[in-house]
Scaffold this motif. Structure first.
Motif, short mmCIF file in Angstrom:
data_model
loop_
_atom_site.label_atom_id
_atom_site.label_comp_id
_atom_site.label_asym_id
_atom_site.label_seq_id
_atom_site.Cartn_x
_atom_site.Cartn_y
_atom_site.Cartn_z
N ASN A 14 -3.36 -1.15 -3.96
CA ASN A 14 -4.11 -0.08 -3.26
C ASN A 14 -3.71 1.30 -3.76
O ASN A 14 -3.73 2.27 -2.99
N LEU A 50 -9.49 2.79 -2.46
CA LEU A 50 -10.10 2.51 -1.16
C LEU A 50 -10.96 3.69 -0.74
O LEU A 50 -10.64 4.83 -1.07
N GLN A 55 -9.01 -3.74 -4.22
CA GLN A 55 -10.30 -4.31 -3.82
C GLN A 55 -11.27 -4.13 -4.98
O GLN A 55 -11.58 -3.00 -5.35
N TRP A 86 0.86 -1.19 0.00
CA TRP A 86 0.00 0.00 0.00
C TRP A 86 0.89 1.23 0.00
O TRP A 86 2.06 1.15 0.41
N GLU A 125 1.86 3.72 1.65
CA GLU A 125 2.15 4.45 2.90
C GLU A 125 3.39 5.31 2.70
O GLU A 125 4.40 4.83 2.18
N HIS A 151 -11.42 4.24 2.55
CA HIS A 151 -10.66 4.72 3.72
C HIS A 151 -9.33 3.99 3.78
O HIS A 151 -9.32 2.75 3.79
N ALA A 152 -8.23 4.75 3.84
CA ALA A 152 -6.92 4.12 3.99
C ALA A 152 -6.79 3.56 5.40
O ALA A 152 -7.35 4.13 6.34
N TRP A 153 -6.10 2.44 5.57
CA TRP A 153 -5.93 1.86 6.92
C TRP A 153 -4.59 2.22 7.53
O TRP A 153 -4.28 1.81 8.63
N TRP A 154 -3.78 3.00 6.81
CA TRP A 154 -2.47 3.34 7.34
C TRP A 154 -2.40 4.79 7.73
O TRP A 154 -3.31 5.54 7.44
#
Ligand code: NDP
Length: 276
Positions: free
Chosen positions: A142, A271, A165, A114, A116, A273-276
């Protein structure tokens, strides 16, 4: 051979670097290292999968390597993906460790898990991993359309793949089109919505009409878009079921009905919402 085209048997797609990615693979996220992952990969290889998708972050590369070795399937027949964990700094050093765990001398695809810290900083290291022969193809995951443009602008070669996704409920049409315009193959992760899409009423109705299962309909929807797809299961019978997607066809009407389930509004983002 044309980039983005399928191979003659219709089971693999030609990447922008000339390599081929099988349309169907097994994803191994959330499989514990050891018996669970070893069995799943072993069964998948037995049922004809020739594409396995792991990651440094999944903590199960060693089990993937064990299953691959034990299967007797020649290494060159299997397309093996791992992903650079972007909280490490050096993609080459991280891949050297992956290769040790996997007990192979190269992977077929190495992708930035991803973006980040930005879209471009890791790319020179990814290119270097390819030059060293540690990875046949390199790509990203991502990445939105904008981030894809950034990495293409900054690099000497474009990513071969953007793994995102993607499913009929997450039909990121503008992102798919952006990838197509740039010759980047979009690869679908979470094709079953990590299991959540299987209960969708429309998916179930289409499946019932065709005498298929909801999982087969969702995987087939990707394959019919020439999108490589990596459903995950730890159950032998489901792994077999998810692979039986080349023996039936979704009609144009079925496809339209499934397309209409999109909840992303055809976004070009990877995405919500990013998870990082
Ligand atoms: P999927 O969308 O593939 O769904 C997996 C879930 O569905 C599991 O709970 C599984 O249960 C269940 N399932 C699978 N097949 C069937 C079936 N035939 N009938 C009923 N239930 C079924 O999930 P993932 O989110 O894991 O996505 C697939 C792969 O994509 C991952 O494993 C990983 O390799 C990749 N991925 C990559 C990401 C990235 O950031 N690049 C992020 C997320 C995923 P059970 O296992 O118990 O059978």
């Amino acid at each position: 051979m044309t980039t983005g085209a399928l191979t003659a048997d219709g089971r693999a797609r030609i990447l922008n670097d000339g390599n081929q990615i099988p349309l169907l693979g097994l994803g191994v996220w959330q499989m514990s290292d050891g018996r669970e992952c070893i069995d799943a990969v072993r069964w998948a290889l037995e049922f004809g999968y020739r594409h396995i998708d792991t990651a440094q972050a999944y903590g199960n590369e060693e089990s993937v390597g064990t299953a691959l070795l034990a299967s007797g399937v020649p290494r060159d027949d299997v397309f093996l993906t791992t992903k650079f964990f972007p909280r490490n700094r050096d993609p080459v050093a991280a891949l050297e460790q992956s290769l040790r765990r996997l007990r192979v001398d190269h992977v077929d695809l190495y992708i930035i898990h991803w973006p980040e810290g930005g879209a471009t900083w890791a790319w020179p290291g990814m290119e270097r991993a390819r030059e060293l022969g540690y990875a046949r193809s390199v790509g990203v995951s991502n990445f939105s359309a904008t981030q894809l443009e950034e990495v293409i602008g900054a690099g000497s070669i474009p990513p071969a793949v953007n793994q995102v996704q993607f499913s009929s409920l997450h039909y990121r049409r503008a992102l798919l089109e952006a990838c197509q315009r740039r010759g980047v193959t979009l690869e679908a992760y979470s094709p079953l919505g990590t299991g959540r899409h299987l209960a969708n009423q429309t998916v179930r109705q289409v499946a019932q009409r065709l005498g298929r299962t909801p999982a087969q309909v969702l995987v087939r929807w990707c394959v019919q878009r020439d999108v490589p797809v990596i459903p995950k299961s730890t159950h032998r019978q489901r792994i077999e079921e998810n692979a039986d997607i080349f023996s039936f066809h979704l009609s144009d009407e079925d496809m339209l009905e499934l397309d209409a389930l999109d909840e992303t509004d055809g976004t070009d983002r990877a995405l919500e919402h990013a998870w990082w």
